[in-house]
Design a protein around this motif. Structure first.
Motif, PDB file in Angstrom:
ATOM      1  N   ARG A 134       0.878  -1.213  -0.010  1.00  0.00           N
ATOM      2  CA  ARG A 134      -0.072   0.188  -0.112  1.00  0.00           C
ATOM      3  C   ARG A 134       0.965   1.322  -0.060  1.00  0.00           C
ATOM      4  O   ARG A 134       0.572   2.364  -0.783  1.00  0.00           O
ATOM      5  CB  ARG A 134      -0.930  -0.077   1.289  1.00  0.00           C
ATOM      6  CG  ARG A 134      -2.128  -0.582   1.149  1.00  0.00           C
ATOM      7  CD  ARG A 134      -3.222  -0.064   1.862  1.00  0.00           C
ATOM      8  NE  ARG A 134      -2.932  -0.430   3.378  1.00  0.00           N
ATOM      9  CZ  ARG A 134      -2.638  -1.501   4.135  1.00  0.00           C
ATOM     10  NH1 ARG A 134      -3.328  -2.574   3.269  1.00  0.00           N
ATOM     11  NH2 ARG A 134      -2.391  -1.845   5.296  1.00  0.00           N
ATOM     12  N   THR A 137       2.010   1.783  -3.394  1.00  0.00           N
ATOM     13  CA  THR A 137       1.019   2.294  -4.492  1.00  0.00           C
ATOM     14  C   THR A 137      -0.062   3.489  -4.159  1.00  0.00           C
ATOM     15  O   THR A 137      -0.537   3.823  -5.182  1.00  0.00           O
ATOM     16  CB  THR A 137      -0.048   1.077  -4.786  1.00  0.00           C
ATOM     17  OG1 THR A 137      -0.548   0.604  -3.639  1.00  0.00           O
ATOM     18  CG2 THR A 137       0.715  -0.020  -5.407  1.00  0.00           C
ATOM     19  N   ASN A 138       0.127   4.008  -2.849  1.00  0.00           N
ATOM     20  CA  ASN A 138      -0.702   5.066  -2.616  1.00  0.00           C
ATOM     21  C   ASN A 138      -0.454   6.232  -3.174  1.00  0.00           C
ATOM     22  O   ASN A 138      -1.475   7.034  -3.667  1.00  0.00           O
ATOM     23  CB  ASN A 138      -0.664   5.294  -0.990  1.00  0.00           C
ATOM     24  CG  ASN A 138      -1.468   4.573  -0.311  1.00  0.00           C
ATOM     25  OD1 ASN A 138      -2.357   3.573  -0.921  1.00  0.00           O
ATOM     26  ND2 ASN A 138      -1.450   4.618   0.866  1.00  0.00           N
ATOM     27  N   ALA A 256      -7.781   3.810   2.756  1.00  0.00           N
ATOM     28  CA  ALA A 256      -7.176   2.784   1.972  1.00  0.00           C
ATOM     29  C   ALA A 256      -8.126   1.841   1.057  1.00  0.00           C
ATOM     30  O   ALA A 256      -7.947   1.316   0.044  1.00  0.00           O
ATOM     31  CB  ALA A 256      -6.284   1.921   2.982  1.00  0.00           C
ATOM     32  N   SER A 257      -9.247   1.350   1.706  1.00  0.00           N
ATOM     33  CA  SER A 257     -10.228   0.403   1.186  1.00  0.00           C
ATOM     34  C   SER A 257     -10.841   1.147  -0.350  1.00  0.00           C
ATOM     35  O   SER A 257     -10.992   0.442  -1.230  1.00  0.00           O
ATOM     36  CB  SER A 257     -11.217  -0.195   2.008  1.00  0.00           C
ATOM     37  OG  SER A 257     -12.417   0.587   1.921  1.00  0.00           O
ATOM     38  N   GLU A 260      -8.012   1.213  -2.996  1.00  0.00           N
ATOM     39  CA  GLU A 260      -7.915  -0.262  -3.284  1.00  0.00           C
ATOM     40  C   GLU A 260      -8.958  -0.550  -4.255  1.00  0.00           C
ATOM     41  O   GLU A 260      -8.548  -0.841  -5.300  1.00  0.00           O
ATOM     42  CB  GLU A 260      -7.789  -1.295  -2.308  1.00  0.00           C
ATOM     43  CG  GLU A 260      -7.409  -2.365  -2.552  1.00  0.00           C
ATOM     44  CD  GLU A 260      -7.255  -3.305  -1.399  1.00  0.00           C
ATOM     45  OE1 GLU A 260      -6.963  -3.061  -0.248  1.00  0.00           O
ATOM     46  OE2 GLU A 260      -7.691  -4.688  -1.646  1.00  0.00           O
ATOM     47  N   ARG A 264      -8.335  -1.514  -8.153  1.00  0.00           N
ATOM     48  CA  ARG A 264      -8.768  -2.816  -8.708  1.00  0.00           C
ATOM     49  C   ARG A 264      -9.417  -2.542  -9.820  1.00  0.00           C
ATOM     50  O   ARG A 264      -9.408  -3.148 -10.970  1.00  0.00           O
ATOM     51  CB  ARG A 264      -9.542  -3.569  -7.742  1.00  0.00           C
ATOM     52  CG  ARG A 264      -8.885  -4.310  -6.707  1.00  0.00           C
ATOM     53  CD  ARG A 264      -9.730  -4.900  -5.735  1.00  0.00           C
ATOM     54  NE  ARG A 264      -9.034  -5.512  -4.625  1.00  0.00           N
ATOM     55  CZ  ARG A 264      -8.111  -6.652  -4.600  1.00  0.00           C
ATOM     56  NH1 ARG A 264      -7.893  -7.288  -5.818  1.00  0.00           N
ATOM     57  NH2 ARG A 264      -7.401  -6.741  -3.394  1.00  0.00           N
TER      58      ARG A 264
END
Ligand code: GH3
Ligand code: MG
Length: 432
Positions: A134, A137-138, A256-257, A260, A264
Motif C-alpha cells: 500500500r 501504490t498509494n 485505503a479500502s 484499493e 482494482r
C-alpha cells in the motif's frame, strides 16, 4: 455523464530503483520478510539487525528508501530509537511490534508513521507485506480534500500526505468541481459537509452526475453528531463517510479500502483495454475511444489524421534472433512510439502483431506527416538496440486524413492502402 479525457495509465511503471529498509533483530522474521517483500514488490530489501546497522544503511543509501519496516525493540535501541531515526530521515515507516499498549500507540501516532502492524498472529507477516505494498501504490491515488476551514483542511491533507497519497486541497465546492476538470488524475474526493457555497451533499451529487463511480469516488466527512449526516452523504452518491475528530486508524482504513477499490477497477480496465505485451492500448480501446475523439475534433471543426505503422521485415527479425528478442523489440518500439507522441493529443494502440494505429485529432495532414516522418527517421537512426544487438529496425507508415464523413474503420482502410504502397515502394517510408 462526462467522459474524462485522461486515459487510464497502466499501473506498471519504469523500474523503481529504491529499496525497502527492514530493521528487525529476529533473524527468522527478517529473512521471511525479505523474501516476501522482494517477491511481492520487486524491490530489493536492505536488512538491519540493530541501530548501528541502520545508521550505516542510511549513510550508505544511494537510491533512497521507499519505505522502512521498523521493530520498536532492538538490542541497542530498546525504546523505539530506530523509529526516530527513520522518521527524522524522512523515510515513511511501518512499525512492526510485539508490544502494544495505549502509550506505545500514542508514541507511534505522534511520529506520523505510515502504519503499525502487530506481531500477534500467523497473519502478521502477510499484513505487513500488504501494508508495504500500500505504501508503494498509494502515490498512484490522487485525493482532493475539500474544506472551507484552512486549519482542518491542512491537517487532513497532512495526514493523507504521510499516508503517501498525492494530495490536492481546495476551499469550496465550486473550486472542487473546477479542480476535477483541470486535474484528471484525481480519483478520490474527501469533502466536508458544512461549506458556504455548496454543502457536501450537493458536491457529491454533482460529482456523481458528471463522473462515473469507477473514475471518482467521494468520501464525506463531518463533525456533526447527527447520524443522518452520514446517510445523507451516502444517499447523495458518496461511497463512504468518516466522522470528525478522526480516529487515525479508521481514516487510514477507510481511505485505503476506497483507494484499493479504485486500483482494482483500474487493473480491470487495463486488462480489458491494454495490450499485455507492450502496455499500449489495444484494438478494442482504439475503436471504443477513437470515434469519440474524432467527433470532438469535428465539433471543433478540426481535421483528424489516422496512421498505421508496421515494422519492416519483422518475421525475418524473429527468425534470425528468436521470438523473445522479437517481443523485446516490440516493447521497446512501443515505448519509443509512446514517448514520441507525448505532448500531442493522440491515441496510440497496438492493433495486433507488429502493427500499430495512431489517431491524431486536430492535426492537419501536413503537420501529421511532418511529426510521423520525424519519428520514422529517429527509429531508423536508432536501429533499435535490443539486448546489446542493433536490430536495424525500420518502420513503414500509411497516413490518411479523415474526410468529414469517414468512419474510423474506413479511414484505417485508407491508411492501410497507403501502408501497402509504402511497403511496395521499398519500406522505411511514410506514404499518404
Ligand atoms: P513487412 O515488412 O512486409 O511488414 O514484413 P513482416 O515480416 O514485418 O510482416 P509479416 O506480416 O510477414 O510478419 C509479421 C510477423 O510478426 C509474423 C509473426 O510471427 C510476428 N509476430 C506477430 N506478433 C508477434 C508477437 O507478439 N511477438 C513476436 N515476437 N512476433 C510476432
Ligand atoms: Mg511488418
Amino acid at each position: 455523464m462526462t467522459q474524462r479525457s485522461a486515459e487510464y495509465q497502466p499501473l506498471f511503471r519504469p523500474q523503481d530503483k529504491r529499496r525497502v529498509l527492514v530493521v528487525e533483530d529476529s533473524k527468522t522474521f527478517s529473512i521471511a520478510l525479505r523474501q516476501m517483500i522482494e517477491a511481492e514488490t520487486g524491490l530489493k530489501v536492505t536488512s538491519c539487525g540493530c541501530l548501528k546497522d541502520l545508521s550505516t544503511a542510511i549513510l550508505r543509501d544511494q537510491e533512497g528508501y521507499a519505505i522502512a519496516v521498523v521493530d520498536l525493540n532492538l538490542p541497542d535501541a530498546p525504546n523505539g530509537e530506530a523509529l526516530d531515526w527513520t522518521v527524522s530521515h524522512g523515510i515513511p515507516t511501518i512499525v512492526f511490534t510485539g508490544t502494544f499498549d495505549a502509550a506505545t500507540r500514542t508514541r507511534i501516532m505522534e511520529r506520523e508513521v505510515f502504519d503499525y502492524v502487530l506481531k500477534d498472529s500467523e497473519f502478521a507477516l502477510g499484513n505487513l507485506v500488504g501494508s508495504v505494498k500500500r505504501a508503494l501504490t498509494n502515490k498512484e491515488t490522487r485525493i482532493l480534500v475539500v474544506d472551507d476551514m484552512t486549519t482542518t483542511r491542512r491537517l487532513l491533507g497532512q495526514m493523507l500526505t504521510s499516508q503517501q497519497y498525492s494530495v490536492v486541497e481546495v476551499g469550496s465546492g465550486a473550486d472542487a468541481l473546477m479542480m476535477l476538470e483541470q486535474d484528471q488524475e484525481i480519483r478520490l474526493v474527501v469533502s466536508d459537509y458544512n461549506m458556504p457555497d455548496m454543502d457536501g451533499y450537493e458536491l457529491a451529487r454533482r460529482i456523481r452526475r458528471r463522473y462515473p463511480a469507477e473514475q471518482v469516488r467521494v468520501i464525506g466527512i463531518s463533525s456533526s453528531t447527527d447520524r443522518t449526516t452520514s446517510a445523507g452523504f451516502l444517499k447523495a452518491g458518496a461511497h463512504d463517510f468518516i466522522s470528525r475528530p478522526f480516529v487515525l486508524e479508521e481514516l487510514q482504513c477507510r481511505i485505503a479500502s476506497n483507494a484499493e477499490t479504485l486500483l482494482r477497477m483500474r487493473l480491470l480496465n487495463d486488462l480489458a483495454w491494454r495490450d499485455y505485451l507492450t502496455g499500449l492500448f489495444n484494438r478494442r480501446y482504439f475503436f471504443e475511444r477513437g470515434p469519440k475523439m474524432v467527433a470532438e475534433a469535428r465539433r471543433a471543426s478540426q481535421p483528424t489524421c489516422v496512421a498505421i505503422l508496421d515494422i519492416d521485415h519483422f518475421k525475418l527479425l524473429n527468425d534470425e534472433h528468436g521470438h523473445d528478442v522479437g517481443d523485446d523489440a516490440l516493447r521497446i518500439f512501443a515505448d519509443h512510439l509512446g514517448t514520441s507522441f507525448e505532448g500531442h493529443p493522440h491515441l496510440l494502440a497496438r492493433l495486433g502483431g507488429e502493427e500499430f494505429a495512431l489517431l491524431l485529432p486536430g492535426m492537419s495532414e501536413s503537420a501529421a506527416a511532418m511529426l510521423i516522418e520525424e519519428v520514422r527517421i529517429g527509429i531508423a537512426g536508432l536501429g533499435m538496440p535490443v539486448r546489446h544487438v542493433n536490430l536495424g529496425l525500420t518502420v513503414s507508415i500509411g497516413l490518411a486524413v479523415m474526410s468529414a464523413t469517414d468512419s474510423l474503420d474506413l479511414a484505417l482502410r485508407k491508411a492501410d492502402r497507403a501502408l501497402y504502397a509504402a511497403k511496395q515502394a521499398g519500406r522505411n517510408r511514410l506514404n499518404a
